[in-house]
Design a protein around this motif. Structure first.
Motif, PDB file in Angstrom:
ATOM      1  N   GLU A  32      12.330   1.065 -23.283  1.00 46.71           N
ATOM      2  CA  GLU A  32      12.969   1.284 -21.987  1.00 46.71           C
ATOM      3  C   GLU A  32      12.850   0.034 -21.136  1.00 46.71           C
ATOM      4  O   GLU A  32      11.747  -0.462 -20.902  1.00 46.71           O
ATOM      5  N   LEU A  72      19.012  -0.210 -15.863  1.00 48.20           N
ATOM      6  CA  LEU A  72      18.333   0.666 -16.808  1.00 48.20           C
ATOM      7  C   LEU A  72      18.916   0.484 -18.195  1.00 48.20           C
ATOM      8  O   LEU A  72      20.123   0.386 -18.357  1.00 48.20           O
ATOM      9  N   GLU A  73      18.062   0.400 -19.192  1.00 44.51           N
ATOM     10  CA  GLU A  73      18.545   0.312 -20.578  1.00 44.51           C
ATOM     11  C   GLU A  73      17.505   0.976 -21.484  1.00 44.51           C
ATOM     12  O   GLU A  73      16.346   0.579 -21.498  1.00 44.51           O
ATOM     13  N   VAL A  74      17.916   2.012 -22.196  1.00 40.14           N
ATOM     14  CA  VAL A  74      16.955   2.688 -23.085  1.00 40.14           C
ATOM     15  C   VAL A  74      17.548   2.845 -24.478  1.00 40.14           C
ATOM     16  O   VAL A  74      18.754   2.905 -24.650  1.00 40.14           O
ATOM     17  N   ARG A 116      13.624  -1.493 -17.374  1.00 46.32           N
ATOM     18  CA  ARG A 116      13.877  -0.931 -16.046  1.00 46.32           C
ATOM     19  C   ARG A 116      13.567  -1.980 -14.993  1.00 46.32           C
ATOM     20  O   ARG A 116      12.552  -2.681 -15.104  1.00 46.32           O
TER      21      ARG A 116
END
Lengths: 315, 323
Positions: free
Chosen positions: A93, A103-105, A95
């Motif tokens: 994740e 945000l990138e997960v 953030r």
């Protein structure tokens, strides 16, 4: 270093660099430094047995272009192995902290082997079907692999995968944003893949089938002489057709040479796949991960983009 | 270290149950009682599925009507029919923000008697606000043939769902239920990320160069864990096998693999030839008409791509058709 399995009593060698090992006889996986496992360990049971998986492989090979008639009935099965490949699952994740949200997960599954005994296509996602806890009785007659890449190294790879996209989004959101990428290991999964060795005439081949969803990952086959000749002739025919069409459209506008120059290169481009098919007697089928359908859709999109771009060029 | 395998027994008759970490519910093979392995069944919704026979019927109808399949209908045999419930979360997400970038424009200018076409780079900035419907597959690292089509068809057709506890006819329901591996909290993070990425793709296509993208996401509505019925049929033609996938609630075709017949290959060859025509005509027109030479390069490239694409299709083993 020698290690004795606490489940089946089998002893085996363990490289010094790894701490998580899998017993090659029964599949039990432990962290040898602490005597147990500090994350969850699952198995995927082989839902496709050898016979069904081999049937799947044969059915995929039979639909290939140019395969001799009756190929799948005439091949001889020479051997089979069920490989259990260790995969680590990570949750990553990225953030931004405070200020603008970025945000990138992603969940990433990575094979924990330096040398893979099976050809897993790049970007292959492992399928939706039940995984189970370790049970010695379900895992006999299979070949187990201990992880040979440390969990830390794999975690770095998993983070790097998210990092590329995350850093682009951060750049776009504004300079000077503070951000953090966090990751955790979600467990180790042993995943079954069938390997089949088979022969046809004097040729020997191998093929691999995902034992959970029956997907054929890789398979070799023969192309008949007739079909090789057809593909070669089609390739040559296409080049001639390109030249003739170029010449005719050139003549229509009274510039035959230019027409010829325009017609021939695309014909060569179109003939490449045909020549490739004609040039080699032994061909390989590999699973296309993103599917032909998606590739065609994205190609269509790119062509539209290109057309839009052409419109912007000054005449 | 010893391995302890916990045994699960039917709550009605005490018969042994085959339970895995995936199991949501298992029907006892001795007495037929459903046994639940989730804490609160009212938090799981199920979209009721049509039966196996309906799916087969829909496939048979397709065979008799489809342009390609009806020609080989008598040689097609069904090998396997399987149905499974796949867990999804659905979110409505509000995306708000703005973007900045550069766009190239073509302008026609008339000065006196001369008409000129000029290209200009123009700075664009726009704010956006919209609500996106995002499906999240509640499984880790998992994607099967046509699951994306399944969730988008759900969003499109919006079928009714019922609490899982309301399903009565378990004995006849020959489908397995897949457990979710992702909680609603994790799923909402994934959904917000997906919504942001979707917006980024959308604005990227509007400009030639994106220089700034600010996007805030907020969850407006979240669904309970929803199990969608997914069916696939494997059929054989000759010695080869092909797969067709259906949405279980309305027998809608998601994706179908079909055999490539000789007349398709002839069509692809003609396609490859048309690539040569595009290129040849483009090049000659540019040359004869005295147009910008860059057009000739483009038509050459376009011709090569078209020709190479169809050339590859000539030797392909399968065609994919969408629903």
């Amino acid at each position: 270093m020698n290690y004795t399995c606490s489940n089946c009593g089998g002893s085996f060698d363990v490289p010094e660099t790894v701490s998580v090992v899998t017993c090659p006889y029964c599949g039990l996986t432990v962290n040898i430094k602490v005597g147990k496992l500090d994350f969850e360990h699952y198995f995927y049971p082989a839902i496709y047995d050898a016979q069904t998986a081999y049937g799947r492989l044969k059915s995929i090979l039979s639909r290939q272009f140019g395969v001799p008639k009756g190929f799948s009935d005439q091949i001889n099965l020479m051997g089979r192995v069920l490989h259990y490949i260790p995969l680590y699952l990570f949750y990553v994740e990225g953030r931004s902290k405070g200020g603008q949200e970025v945000l990138e997960v992603e969940y990433v599954a990575l094979p924990a082997l330096k040398m893979l005994p099976v050809p897993i296509p790049q970007g292959y996602s492992f399928p939706v079907r039940g995984k189970i806890y370790f049970k010695p009785q379900i895992v006999k007659d299979a070949k187990f692999y201990s992880p040979t890449v440390s969990i830390d190294d794999l975690e770095k790879i998993a983070r790097a995968r998210v990092y590329n996209r995350f850093s682009r989004e951060l750049d776009l959101a504004g300079r000077g944003l503070e951000a953090k990428i966090e990751s955790r290991c979600e467990g180790l999964v042993h995943y079954p893949i069938w390997e089949f060795r088979y022969s046809y005439l004097n040729y020997q081949f191998n093929g691999f089938v995902d034992a959970v969803n029956g997907e054929v990952l890789y398979g070799q086959y023969l192309v008949s002489t007739m079909h090789r000749t057809i593909s070669m002739s089609l390739g040559v025919g296409l080049i001639f057709a390109g030249a003739i069409i170029g010449l005719i459209s050139g003549l229509a506008l009274s510039a035959p040479l230019i027409g010829l120059i325009g017609g021939v290169p695309p014909a060569f481009a179109g003939a490449i796949p045909l020549f490739m098919r004609g040039a080699y007697k032994v061909q390989t089928y590999t699973l296309k991960v993103f599917g032909t359908y998606e590739r065609e859709a994205s190609l269509g999109k790119e062509i539209i983009e290109a057309v839009k771009f052409i419109g912007r060029i000054p005449i | 270290m010893s391995i302890v395998i916990q045994e699960f027994k039917c709550r009605n008759c005490g018969g042994k149950l085959d339970v895995t970490p995936e199991t949501i519910m298992v029907v006892c093979s001795y007495c037929g009682t459903p046994n639940w392995f989730v804490e609160a069944t009212e938090d799981i919704m199920v979209v009721p599925s049509m039966g196996r026979d309906d799916i087969v019927k829909s496939f048979l109808t397709r065979i008799s009507e489809d342009f390609d399949l009806k020609r080989i209908a008598d040689k097609i045999q069904i090998v396997e029919v399987r149905g499974v419930y796949i867990p999804f979360y659905f979110f409505s997400i509000k995306v708000e923000g703005f973007y900045e970038g550069w766009k190239t424009e073509r302008v026609v200018e008339t000065v006196g008697r001369r008409t000129q076409v000029k290209t200009r780079r123009k700075r664009v900035s726009e704010s956006f606000s919209s609500i996106l419907k995002i499906p999240v597959l509640a499984r880790r690292s998992a994607e099967d043939f046509s699951l994306k089509e399944l969730s988008s068809h759900y969003n499109y057709s919006n079928p009714p769902s019922i609490p899982i506890g309301d399903i009565k006819d378990f004995k006849n329901l020959k489908m397995s239920f897949l457990r979710s591996e992702i909680g609603v909290e994790e799923a909402s993070v994934i959904a917000r990320d997906d919504a942001g990425d979707m917006m980024l793709r959308k604005v990227s296509s509007k400009v030639d160069e994106l220089t700034k993208f600010v996007c805030n996401t907020k969850i407006v509505e979240k669904s309970k864990l929803t199990l969608l019925p997914y069916w696939y049929i494997i059929y054989s033609y000759g010695n080869a096998q092909y797969r067709v996938a259906y949405a279980g609630w309305d027998c809608h075709l998601l994706l179908a693999q079909e055999p490539v017949m000789a007349y398709h290959r002839v069509g692809y060859i003609l396609g490859a030839v048309s690539g040569c025509l595009i290129s040849a005509l483009g090049l000659t027109f540019t040359f004869v008409g005295g147009l910008n030479p860059i057009y000739s390069l483009f038509s050459l490239a376009a011709g090569c791509v078209v020709s190479w694409f169809f050339g590859g299709k000539v030797v392909e083993d399968v065609r994919i058709e969408g629903g």
